[in-house]
Design a protein around this motif. Structure first.
Motif: not given
Lengths: 277, 395, 550
Positions: C75-80, C82, C96, C98, C102, C281, C283-284, C286-287
């Protein structure tokens, strides 16, 4: 101060000695005031009548022409001292030929230009000109030297996922993963991206200000630049789901918090628990 | 219920209730500034003067008397100073609490426990009812609310328990003897005897053949896990693997999205992260390279590398020679490459020689050229190992 | 009897029938613990470890330690869309998708930071009060081992999400392994399973993080607590407190209530941080990608001193005969921590050697009474803090608009200049505090009453120090402490730590040998260098009463 210098003790004597001094001072003050008033009036008249005005042009049907003219006037007033009347630069600033509208938008909208002298790197400040004036300046520079221009449309209308990937490849190594800024050598820095508008973000990539490299459309296409702009505005607008962001600097602020907040509070608790009631 | 404090360790009974001792910490002067709660259990309210008199302070007629200190002078005349024990000095404190105070304390503690219960209720409600979807507006509240209720729930029980102990449980000074460390001598010697006897029975001291072969055989068992360790790694061609990358002659430079880079794509002052155009080229960890364009006159070409760059375009390995972080921070005006990890600084216009920081070697340069179609390609692999140094590295 | 009492009786009988535990239970219930506030700092570490175990177990149900790639569809859109490793994807899912994931992740990470911070604070308390002396040297070594294991465990833990920040750290770890002479390449290839990044590191870190290291840590903590239980806790000097007893409150109910309550309070603090302060964080970030890096990359704070030492090290490298020794990497990351932790672990023995003090010590020193040890401690802390600041030099430069190069140079010089200054200043402060204590004991408290003598002179009257404080300072229950040879710094029978006796103000005290580290007395009734009578234990001779002056 002209005053008869009597012995100290005399000043403590009756106040009758002071009255003539006071009246004299009041009279002097009022005469100063009158002169000041007169000068202000004169100055105001001067400012109103003789300040540089937009020279009324003969009929110029095209808006752009007016804009370029306005830009030219703004340029001559605010920029030509350093960048030269013919844009070719001078002792104070580089040539603007070929910089294009893009450079103007970036520098002036972020407040970096006009520059205060004697700084290692132009800092962001409150913009001195309005957006319309900035566009006018930009049109003028573009008309007189060419260079990269801003495209039309919403500059932040891009693919968010692509923007993130490109940001991490190209931008994060200087500006930090969340755009919180980073250090360069010898006091230079890659600034924090939070205050930047979409126009400033886009034009920064085109223009390559100061230490920042520049990205032509062959390197980052317009779509890719818009994607990055979209991602940066996303970073600006998105909140933090985990609580307070602590500046998005990473482990340093987290370490500070655990010591300054966590350990302090817990040691305080041990003092409370250990104290005899 | 049970009689306090009887145990086989010889613990002394705790002193009668109502006697406490002061804490050894804290600033002594501060504690003494506050009015003393009692003095010899005789009640407070004495004036200072009478205090001093009662403590045996005597008028003295000379400064010498007063400042003699600790030498039998009036201040320390023990015949005049009543013996005040530590316990007695603070005996004025009321403990245990009287019935009203105890009830009020009980209410305080109970309120905290109730707060805890409310915290749990809040937590459960938030957990299931607050919307945590990406699209919802309450997602920024979800975790903070959970944390607040959880903290409340836990703190209620915690503070309640502590307050309960401080206010309602007996505030005592229990004393317990330590048992001596080290066993008595006869104990030790019997143990030593047992050890010696056992050792003799094994025959080891006499049988040197047995002893030596034991060391050899059993000792070498310790080496058995070592071969298994070699299974954990892939050591084949270890040095060659470290010394080479995926770049080969003719391999084109591509961007992360796969498009090849062409002469003219970069303006002066631009950089591009490039990878070898081979299978999975963008994923090979030692091959990322940085292509930089500067004005040809700004470039001080290293001797022997005259044909390694094209019209001010120059390529360097972006794996830092210090600890392997990617070096992509390029300062357009100074031509410095700056590694963000430990601040190694390389002069890209001077063969990436190190100008600051802990890196010991310049970034290796990739010899590049332009083919007929205008695309950049590598002339071969780097002429040295990229990345951090290692023992077998031979420059 | 009430229901509660009946139930307790029945339960106790049931257990005792099977285990014969009645005696042990009673002794445990009545065990006395001294209750100074600073003795609870180690508890913070213990409790945060418990929280780590609980939250970590929950996280392990959702995390996948795999480097194989997957396309994100959470559900984290900016990484969908990827491509990323499963490890990273599972971490995003926890964050996001479960419910409550968090906050559990954040509690886990904050608790880890707190675990390390509380170990350091606890270590400082133990060091400055001299609680590591005989018979507690083993516990000290265990403690230092726990510190090192904690650092390793934390590193493994924050590397598991495989995000850009921690992946950069893994790359650095690989390079550090490479830098070791002779065996470096073998070691790096062994741990990672080949050339960087290899295919195995995340699985192996996971095994280490959830099985190997927690097991070791748990075992050592258990032994650590058992030693405290058996040897009994140390205590400060005070009324009724001697080398041979423990004064405090009984374990049940008072101490248990406070300790148990404190566990919940620690948990509450961690829960508050976990909910209100965002940490790691991912998600910020990135992988992880080996060609990407973020400006301002740092490890977690407890590894920061190594980052600092790495940044500040000059770029020395030795190369020749076909081999290279990268001193610029090896010295700050392998040699320096090796020396520091070894010195730290062996400190009780080093100090014992220099002071010649081989006595048992159950009474604690006040830091001011042992100026040399205290000064060594603050000097080490200054050095450590300077290294940590070095680890954050780029963020400091960026936030405060300073030149990073200047910061680095200043820190490099400070590393050598500041610690000696801190040592000197600390020692002087300790001695000044000692003098002030002496004033209190021998001249009493300034009462504020001024008296005018017939001669015209003004003198201030003093009041004798109340017994409670005098006993705490001198360690003897006498109102004429100097008659028993005791000064404001403990009883005659107590051997002193390093620096005791330096420029000591008190008259009448037996002669001390002044100088760095040598607090040994030349003469005195309990000269530690005198051979003890056969079979006698020192404590039995000093059952709280001072030895008679000879």
């Amino acid at each position: 101060m002209i005053r008869t210098a009597g012995p100290r003790n005399d000043r403590q004597a009756g106040s009758s000695v002071h009255k003539p001094d006071k009246t004299r001072r009041r009279k002097r003050a009022s005469s100063y005031g009158v002169v000041l008033l007169a000068l202000s009036v004169l100055g105001g008249i001067y400012a109103a009548l003789l300040a540089p005005q937009s020279v009324a042009q003969e009929d110029q049907p095209a808006n752009q022409s007016t804009q370029v003219q306005e830009g030219g006037d703004l340029y001559r007033t605010g920029c030509s001292t350093c960048h030269g009347l013919d844009l070719s630069g001078g002792a104070g600033g580089p040539s603007l030929i070929g910089s294009g509208a893009s450079a103007v938008v970036f520098q002036v909208e972020s407040g970096r230009m006009p520059l205060n002298a004697g700084v290692q790197q132009a800092p962001r400040k409150k913009a001195k000109y309005s957006l319309a004036e900035i566009d006018a300046l930009a049109a003028y520079i573009q008309a007189n030297g060419g260079g990269p221009e801003l495209p039309e449309g919403d500059l932040a209308d891009g693919d968010l996922q692509l923007g993130g990937a490109l940001f991490r490849t190209n931008c994060a190594s200087c500006h930090n993963f969340a755009g919180s800024g980073g250090a360069l050598t010898y006091g230079k820095y890659a600034p924090e991206l939070r205050p930047a508008s979409a126009r400033v973000i886009y034009t920064a990539m085109q223009h390559g200000p100061e230490s920042m490299p520049r990205y032509s459309d062959a390197q980052l296409t317009d779509d890719e630049k818009r994607a990055i702009t979209r991602y940066v505005t996303f970073l600006q607008d998105s909140g933090d789901v985990g609580g307070a962001s602590l500046g998005r600097y990473g482990p340093i602020s987290e370490g500070l918090v655990i010591w300054v907040v966590g350990i302090t509070v817990l040691v305080g608790m041990t003092l409370w628990i250990g104290a005899r009631a | 219920m049970t009689t306090p404090a009887s145990n086989t360790g010889g613990q002394q009974p705790s002193p009668p209730t109502g006697q406490t001792s002061a804490q050894a910490g804290g600033s002594i002067r501060d504690r003494l500034q506050s009015p003393r709660s009692s003095d010899q259990a005789s009640g407070s309210g004495n004036t200072r003067e009478s205090d001093l008199r009662e403590n045996g302070f005597q008028q003295s007629n000379s400064v010498a008397d007063l400042h003699a200190g600790g030498r039998g002078e009036s201040q320390y005349d023990s015949s005049k100073t009543p013996q005040v024990t530590a316990e007695q000095e603070l005996a004025g404190r009321k403990h245990p609490l009287g019935p009203e105070d105890a009830k009020s304390a009980e209410r305080k503690v109970s309120a905290l426990f109730l707060l805890s219960f409310l915290g749990v209720v809040g937590f459960v409600l938030t957990f299931f009812l607050v919307d945590n979807d990406y699209a919802s507006s309450t997602r920024y509240l979800y975790t903070p609310l959970l944390g607040t209720f959880l903290a409340l729930a836990l703190a209620g029980v915690g503070a309640g328990a502590v307050l309960w102990a401080k206010l309602l449980m007996v505030d005592e000074e229990a004393v317990q003897e330590r048992h001596p460390f080290g066993s008595p001598k006869d104990e030790r010697s019997s143990t030593a005897q047992a050890l010696k006897k056992g050792l003799e029975e094994t025959g080891l001291p006499r049988r040197s053949l047995l002893r030596n072969t034991l060391l050899l055989g059993a000792g070498s068992l310790a080496l058995l896990p070592v071969p298994f360790l070699f299974g954990l790694g892939r050591f084949q061609h270890k040095e060659r693997v470290l010394a080479t990358t995926a770049w080969r002659e003719g391999v084109r430079l591509i961007r992360q999205n796969g498009t090849p880079v062409r002469l003219g794509d970069l303006q002066v002052g631009a950089i591009e992260s490039v990878f070898p155009d081979v299978e999975h080229g963008t994923k090979i960890a030692d091959s990322p390279t940085l292509l930089i364009r500067m004005r040809p006159e700004e470039l001080q070409v290293v001797e022997g590398r005259e044909d390694w760059s094209v019209d001010g375009h120059i390529a360097y390995s972006s794996i830092c020679t210090h600890l392997g972080c990617p070096v992509k921070l390029y300062e357009q005006q100074t031509h410095h490459l700056f590694c963000p990890c430990h601040q190694s600084t390389f002069a890209a216009n001077e063969g990436c020689k190190v100008v600051f920081g802990p890196a010991a070697r310049p970034l290796p340069q990739l010899a590049i050229s332009v083919d007929e179609e205008g695309y950049f390609y590598a002339q071969g692999d780097f002429d040295e190992a990229v990345g951090p140094s290692y023992w077998e590295r031979d420059t | 009897m009430s229901l509660l009492e009946k139930g307790t009786d029945a339960g106790a009988v049931w257990v005792d029938d099977r285990l014969g535990s009645s005696n042990f239970v009673r002794r445990s219930l009545n065990k006395v613990f001294p209750d100074h506030w600073s003795f609870m700092l180690g508890e913070v570490a213990l409790y945060s470890f418990v929280i780590l175990l609980l939250s970590g177990t929950y996280l392990s149900f959702f995390y996948t330690p795999s480097l194989s790639e997957v396309v994100y569809d959470g559900s984290y859109v900016p990484l969908k869309g990827v491509t990323m490793t499963q490890a990273y994807a599972s971490t995003l899912d926890i964050s996001f998708d479960v419910r409550g994931g968090l906050i559990m992740r954040q509690i886990h990470h904050w608790s880890a930071l707190l675990f390390m911070a509380s170990i350091v604070v606890h270590l400082m308390r133990v060091f400055f009060t001299g609680a590591f002396r005989k018979p507690r040297e083993i516990n000290w070594i265990i403690g230092v081992t726990l510190l090192v294991l904690g650092i390793a465990e934390g590193f493994a833990g924050y590397s598991l999400p495989d995000d850009l920040l921690s992946g950069t750290g893994l790359r650095i770890a690989y390079s550090i392994a490479l830098s070791i002479p002779v065996i470096g390449t073998w070691a790096a290839f062994l741990v990672f399973g080949g050339e960087y990044p290899g295919v195995a590191i995340l699985d192996r870190l996971y095994s280490a993080h959830i099985l190997l290291l927690p097991g070791l840590i748990l075992g050592l903590i258990t032994f650590h607590m058992m030693m405290i239980w058996y040897q009994k806790h140390t205590q400060f000097a005070g009324p009724g407190r001697t080398e041979d007893n423990v004064v405090g409150s009984r374990f049940f109910p008072s101490y248990a209530a406070k300790a148990g309550g404190f566990f919940f309070l620690v948990f509450a603090v961690v829960a508050a941080l976990g909910g209100l302060a965002q940490i790691n964080p991912v998600w910020l970030y990135g992988p992880y990608d080996a060609s990407q890096v973020s400006a301002g990359s740092q490890p977690d704070w407890y590894v920061g001193f190594l980052d600092g030492s790495t940044r500040l090290m000059p770029n020395w490298e030795i190369a020749g005969f076909g081999y290279t020794v990268p001193l610029n990497v090896m010295v700050p990351t392998v040699v320096l921590p090796g020396i520091l932790f070894t010195l730290l672990a062996l400190y009780p023995f080093i100090e014992a050697r220099f002071t010649g003090d081989r006595d048992y010590h159950n009474l604690l020193d006040r830091p001011r009474d042992v100026p040399v040890r205290t000064a060594i401690g603050t000097m080490s802390i200054a050095f450590y803090v300077l290294l940590m600041i070095g680890g954050g030099n780029d963020v400091i430069a960026s936030v405060f608009h300073l030149s990073i190069n200047t910061i680095s140079r200043v820190l490099q010089v400070s590393l050598f200049v500041v610690p000696p200054i801190v040592y000197f200043a600390t020692k002087r402060v300790c001695l000044a505090l000692q003098r002030s204590d002496d004033e209190l004991v021998h001249h009493g408290i300034e009462s504020g009453t001024i008296r005018r003598l017939p001669s015209g002179e003004f003198v201030e009257e003093t009041v004798p120090l109340p017994a409670v404080y005098r006993i705490s300072l001198t360690g003897v229950e006498s109102d004429r402490p100097e008659l028993e040879g005791a000064t404001a710094h403990g009883a005659e029978g107590q051997s002193k730590g390093p620096g005791y006796g330096d420029e000591h103000v008190v008259e009448n005290a037996p002669e001390r040998v002044p100088g760095f580290f040598r607090g040994k007395r030349r003469s005195g009734p309990s000269d530690t260098s005198a051979p003890r009578p056969e079979g006698a234990m020192p404590e039995l001779e000093r059952s709280g009463k001072p030895a008679p002056p000879e």
